[in-house]
Write an enzyme that holds these catalytic residues in place. Sequence first.
Site, PDB file in Angstrom:
ATOM      1  N   SER A  55       0.859  -1.196   0.000  1.00  0.00           N
ATOM      2  CA  SER A  55       0.000   0.000   0.000  1.00  0.00           C
ATOM      3  C   SER A  55       0.892   1.242   0.000  1.00  0.00           C
ATOM      4  CB  SER A  55      -0.858  -0.025   1.276  1.00  0.00           C
ATOM      5  OG  SER A  55      -1.427   1.232   1.547  1.00  0.00           O
ATOM      6  N   TYR A  98      -3.741  -0.777   9.957  1.00  0.00           N
ATOM      7  CA  TYR A  98      -3.529  -0.939   8.514  1.00  0.00           C
ATOM      8  C   TYR A  98      -2.106  -0.502   8.135  1.00  0.00           C
ATOM      9  CZ  TYR A  98      -4.568  -0.810   3.496  1.00  0.00           C
ATOM     10  OH  TYR A  98      -4.566  -1.034   2.135  1.00  0.00           O
TER      11      TYR A  98
HETATM   12  P1  NAP Z   1     -11.980  -4.925  -1.316  1.00  0.00           P
HETATM   13  O1  NAP Z   1     -12.711  -4.540  -2.551  1.00  0.00           O
HETATM   14  O2  NAP Z   1     -12.529  -4.570   0.024  1.00  0.00           O
HETATM   15  O3  NAP Z   1     -11.660  -6.487  -1.358  1.00  0.00           O
HETATM   16  C1  NAP Z   1     -11.046  -7.132  -0.290  1.00  0.00           C
HETATM   17  C2  NAP Z   1     -10.934  -8.603  -0.597  1.00  0.00           C
HETATM   18  O4  NAP Z   1     -10.342  -9.257   0.536  1.00  0.00           O
HETATM   19  C3  NAP Z   1     -12.277  -9.258  -0.828  1.00  0.00           C
HETATM   20  O5  NAP Z   1     -12.154 -10.193  -1.877  1.00  0.00           O
HETATM   21  C4  NAP Z   1     -12.535  -9.981   0.476  1.00  0.00           C
HETATM   22  O6  NAP Z   1     -13.282 -11.151   0.307  1.00  0.00           O
HETATM   23  C5  NAP Z   1     -11.140 -10.361   0.909  1.00  0.00           C
HETATM   24  N1  NAP Z   1     -11.082 -10.603   2.349  1.00  0.00           N
HETATM   25  C6  NAP Z   1     -11.203  -9.698   3.331  1.00  0.00           C
HETATM   26  N2  NAP Z   1     -11.164 -10.311   4.529  1.00  0.00           N
HETATM   27  C7  NAP Z   1     -11.003 -11.634   4.282  1.00  0.00           C
HETATM   28  C8  NAP Z   1     -10.898 -12.787   5.099  1.00  0.00           C
HETATM   29  N3  NAP Z   1     -10.948 -12.712   6.445  1.00  0.00           N
HETATM   30  N4  NAP Z   1     -10.746 -13.992   4.523  1.00  0.00           N
HETATM   31  C9  NAP Z   1     -10.716 -14.103   3.167  1.00  0.00           C
HETATM   32  N5  NAP Z   1     -10.802 -13.039   2.336  1.00  0.00           N
HETATM   33  C10 NAP Z   1     -10.945 -11.824   2.892  1.00  0.00           C
HETATM   34  O7  NAP Z   1     -10.534  -4.292  -1.321  1.00  0.00           O
HETATM   35  P2  NAP Z   1      -9.492  -3.973  -2.476  1.00  0.00           P
HETATM   36  O8  NAP Z   1      -9.380  -2.514  -2.575  1.00  0.00           O
HETATM   37  O9  NAP Z   1      -9.730  -4.771  -3.697  1.00  0.00           O
HETATM   38  O10 NAP Z   1      -8.172  -4.455  -1.716  1.00  0.00           O
HETATM   39  C11 NAP Z   1      -7.426  -5.588  -2.084  1.00  0.00           C
HETATM   40  C12 NAP Z   1      -6.056  -5.445  -1.429  1.00  0.00           C
HETATM   41  O11 NAP Z   1      -5.427  -4.267  -1.913  1.00  0.00           O
HETATM   42  C13 NAP Z   1      -6.084  -5.315   0.091  1.00  0.00           C
HETATM   43  O12 NAP Z   1      -4.968  -5.983   0.656  1.00  0.00           O
HETATM   44  C14 NAP Z   1      -5.966  -3.817   0.294  1.00  0.00           C
HETATM   45  O13 NAP Z   1      -5.436  -3.486   1.550  1.00  0.00           O
HETATM   46  C15 NAP Z   1      -5.012  -3.464  -0.821  1.00  0.00           C
HETATM   47  N6  NAP Z   1      -4.990  -2.070  -1.241  1.00  0.00           N
HETATM   48  C16 NAP Z   1      -6.095  -1.453  -1.738  1.00  0.00           C
HETATM   49  C17 NAP Z   1      -5.993  -0.118  -2.140  1.00  0.00           C
HETATM   50  C18 NAP Z   1      -7.137   0.637  -2.717  1.00  0.00           C
HETATM   51  O14 NAP Z   1      -6.982   1.850  -2.947  1.00  0.00           O
HETATM   52  N7  NAP Z   1      -8.278   0.048  -2.984  1.00  0.00           N
HETATM   53  C19 NAP Z   1      -4.777   0.562  -2.026  1.00  0.00           C
HETATM   54  C20 NAP Z   1      -3.686  -0.114  -1.514  1.00  0.00           C
HETATM   55  C21 NAP Z   1      -3.788  -1.424  -1.127  1.00  0.00           C
HETATM   56  P3  NAP Z   1     -14.739 -11.300   1.028  1.00  0.00           P
HETATM   57  O15 NAP Z   1     -15.624 -10.327   0.336  1.00  0.00           O
HETATM   58  O16 NAP Z   1     -15.095 -12.710   0.764  1.00  0.00           O
HETATM   59  O17 NAP Z   1     -14.507 -10.964   2.459  1.00  0.00           O
END
Ligand code: NAP
Length: 253
Positions: free
Chosen positions: A145, A158
């Site tokens: 991140s 986080y």
């Molecule tokens: P998101 O849309 O909220 O998706 C999160 C994913 O993680 C979902 O598929 C969710 O599955 C899964 N997940 C969460 N808790 C879980 C658990 N206990 N067991 C299994 N699966 C779990 O978020 P995103 O933005 O795509 O983020 C994906 C990654 O990128 C994360 O690590 C996040 O920190 C990182 N990230 C995101 C951003 C951003 O700007 N969006 C920036 C930097 C880093 P379920 O729905 O089944 O729970």
Amino acid sequence: MPARLFDLTGKSAIVTGCNTGLGAAMAIALAEAGCGIVGVNRSDPADTRARVEGAGQRFVDVRADLAALDAVDSIVAASVEAFGRIDVLVNNAGIIRRNDALTFSEADWDAVIDVNLKSVFFLSQAVARQFVRQGAGGKIINVASMLSFQGGIRVASYTASKSGVLGLTRLLANEWAAKGINVNAIAPGYMATNNTAALRDDRERNDEILARIPAGRWGAPDDLAGPVVFLASPASDYVHGHTLAVDGGWLAR
Ligand code: NAP
């Protein structure tokens, strides 16, 4: 440039948290490069399954809660049973909790560290043991991140978890590079997914963030397609322990 540098034909990848957002885009990109997918989710990854199968690849649906470690061995076993081997692990699943540091709770600390850091280490360990058994190396791609590089605000667990992911990526690369295992990370910038819905809904924060991104737009999940295929493919065989920012220039500012 030989096309096979980025060819994943016949390979298989475990992608955690691929039912939505960045994980879905990365699973689909890997499938389009020729890779079968083991999707690890709590909820139904129906759309991702359809897109992966639409790209002509097999999708294996493994339901697991990565807040605990119980499922780690069964994720590896299901992958090996389905594809006979594992070539790539993408540690994408992650959560965020927002609160002031003065009132931040132990529950919000533990929940985030367990999914974003603890399960990343132990799933990597289990998959690396399988890579060693296979004897042909492998690729691990962690999702870091901007808060692997910066402090952030109101997201104590986080920031700790994602700073930890950057350090862990380096440590694992140091230990496993000689075994042919590439451990790297992608650090997405501000991407339009569920994870950032609260920020984008807050007009003032949305405008502040947009004004600071040199590219002038929020990232889209598909912006991770090229980077994840690169880090999963032979094109990155001598890249170890690197965290690649995909951030529209945010860190360059
Ligand atoms: P998101 O849309 O909220 O998706 C999160 C994913 O993680 C979902 O598929 C969710 O599955 C899964 N997940 C969460 N808790 C879980 C658990 N206990 N067991 C299994 N699966 C779990 O978020 P995103 O933005 O795509 O983020 C994906 C990654 O990128 C994360 O690590 C996040 O920190 C990182 N990230 C995101 C951003 C951003 O700007 N969006 C920036 C930097 C880093 P379920 O729905 O089944 O729970």
